[in-house]
Enzyme design. Sequence first.
Site, mmCIF file in Angstrom:
data_model
loop_
_atom_site.group_PDB
_atom_site.id
_atom_site.type_symbol
_atom_site.label_atom_id
_atom_site.label_comp_id
_atom_site.label_asym_id
_atom_site.label_seq_id
_atom_site.Cartn_x
_atom_site.Cartn_y
_atom_site.Cartn_z
ATOM 1 N N GLN A 57 0.454 -1.296 0.636
ATOM 2 C CA GLN A 57 0.063 0.418 0.013
ATOM 3 C C GLN A 57 1.227 1.560 0.105
ATOM 4 O OE1 GLN A 57 -3.593 0.384 2.482
ATOM 5 N NE2 GLN A 57 -2.910 2.142 3.355
ATOM 6 N N GLU A 110 -3.779 9.166 -1.592
ATOM 7 C CA GLU A 110 -2.698 9.710 -0.731
ATOM 8 C C GLU A 110 -1.754 11.314 -1.665
ATOM 9 O OE1 GLU A 110 -1.946 7.312 2.447
ATOM 10 O OE2 GLU A 110 -3.781 6.926 3.431
ATOM 11 N N ASP A 163 4.015 0.319 3.845
ATOM 12 C CA ASP A 163 2.685 -0.133 4.851
ATOM 13 C C ASP A 163 2.394 -1.199 3.976
ATOM 14 O OD1 ASP A 163 0.363 -0.599 6.178
ATOM 15 O OD2 ASP A 163 -0.405 1.420 6.088
ATOM 16 N N GLU A 215 4.643 -1.465 8.466
ATOM 17 C CA GLU A 215 3.386 -1.290 9.371
ATOM 18 C C GLU A 215 2.504 -2.491 8.660
ATOM 19 O OE1 GLU A 215 1.771 2.550 8.654
ATOM 20 O OE2 GLU A 215 0.141 1.297 8.701
ATOM 21 N N ASP A 221 -1.227 -1.048 12.775
ATOM 22 C CA ASP A 221 -2.835 -0.508 12.135
ATOM 23 C C ASP A 221 -3.448 -1.161 12.283
ATOM 24 O OD1 ASP A 221 -4.109 1.177 11.181
ATOM 25 O OD2 ASP A 221 -2.946 1.471 9.033
ATOM 26 N N LYS A 271 -4.336 6.498 15.198
ATOM 27 C CA LYS A 271 -5.601 7.192 14.490
ATOM 28 C C LYS A 271 -6.535 7.311 15.401
ATOM 29 C CE LYS A 271 -4.239 4.330 10.003
ATOM 30 N NZ LYS A 271 -5.013 3.149 8.898
ATOM 31 N N ARG A 301 -5.614 9.181 7.707
ATOM 32 C CA ARG A 301 -6.657 8.468 6.639
ATOM 33 C C ARG A 301 -6.542 8.726 5.270
ATOM 34 N NH1 ARG A 301 -9.092 4.279 10.022
ATOM 35 N NH2 ARG A 301 -8.414 3.431 8.943
ATOM 36 N N SER A 302 -6.821 7.463 3.890
ATOM 37 C CA SER A 302 -6.986 8.316 2.930
ATOM 38 C C SER A 302 -7.907 8.663 2.722
ATOM 39 C CB SER A 302 -7.363 6.696 2.229
ATOM 40 O OG SER A 302 -8.529 5.366 2.856
ATOM 41 N N LYS A 357 2.304 10.706 10.192
ATOM 42 C CA LYS A 357 1.897 9.995 8.980
ATOM 43 C C LYS A 357 0.967 10.359 7.914
ATOM 44 C CE LYS A 357 0.965 5.071 6.606
ATOM 45 N NZ LYS A 357 0.714 3.871 7.071
#
Length: 428
Positions: free
Chosen positions: A163, A205, A242, A285, A312, A337, A366-367, A388
């Site tokens: 990702q 992102e 990640d 991650e 995560d 998060k 987040r995305s 991040k």
Amino acid sequence: MTEIANVHGRRVWDSRGRPTVEAEVQLADGSIGRAIAPAGASTGSGEAVDKRDGGDAFGGFDVQSAVAAVSGEISDALCGVDPRDQVAADQTMIDLDGTPTKARLGGNALVATSMAIAHAAAAAEGVPLWRYLAGGRQDFTLPLPEVQIFGGGAHAGRRVDIQDFMVIATGAETYTQALEWTAEVYRAAGVLMADAGLMQGVADEGGFWPAFETNELALDYLVRAIEGAGFTPGDEMAISLDIAATDFGKNGRYRLATDDRDVDSDALAEMLLGWLERYPIVAIEDPLGEDDHDAMAMFTAAAGPEVEIVADDFICTSASLIEAAHAGNACNTALIKPNQAGTLTEAKAALDAARAAGWESIVSARSGETEDVTIVHLAVGWGVKQLKVGSFARSERMAKWNEGLRIVEALENDRLPTRESFPWGRNG
Ligand code: PGA
Ligand code: ZN
């Protein structure tokens, strides 16, 4: 008088063109705090529920019921509450919702309101949120950015399985310098990709959407981009990944579609451990799926303490999941998060649990994001060493990096945590 006088819910739109919840908390003294809920694409199953209306409108992603809950039930319950008592305010909402996953009112309704309460309290005190959250603590540093260069997985039509291919300016001395170095690497990567005919635009992102034939090729290009920008891989600019493995595997079986391979936990771990040996990777991650506890523990032991094994989906910003993961030695770093937890109080409890376990932590976006910059204030105010936010493009990302620059000015301090304070710097 600083008690909450009203909470207003508003439907606004996120970086992917989807509806999301904004909460505006109005205090009796006229102070206002506002915050917007983000949303994820590769979500862990333990997250607070991101409540959507279903139906035909906007692909079922509308948030009218969560917005109505903010202006209605939540506003009624919070009227008269002191916004400086975040724990009490959040508990009021948790009790009002009454479900373990915040499914009734919506985790998105709660997290927007929870963050807006903190903004309102800071406004009433006349200080920026980062300073308010620090509660008198003075030893501020800026967080070290972890920045996506190539986007894959759920954020890029699964063009590659992994990702996030990210960089961390491990050799930078200041926050400003870390951003400058990252900008050079991002640019260099873009030129490399365009020259090779591999550039397909940008992913969710802001990282480049790459047409790589294998996952590992992304790592080769990342190293070339770091070198092309004039930095020493590993020493000045390191790589972080990640894997988001929950998205392409369960029950210990994983499908690497890019590489056309089906692998079990051992083979996936072996592939990633090989990457750790061959590439300057300092953090990785979700290397295995959220259900693959034993394999996570084995991977963490094999990778060694100098690599951040970041959880995560595995821990979903939950203090109890972090405690369980710690008991099983499943990882050594927590991604924090706020919207996974649903309230600031619970996100802070998760951070405290990670600290009690002796882990590192990273505050994360987040995305699906917006102009909301609350997470930058959380990182600085809570003294979290890493941030991040996605890539170095698109305004919902840059809004966060730029907010850090404003904090640098207000602080008259551009200091990052020392290299020795990170796992990768502790052996020297
Ligand atoms: P998400 O991804 O926000 O789409 O869940 C971000 C991440 O996995 O860290
Ligand atoms: Zn992740």
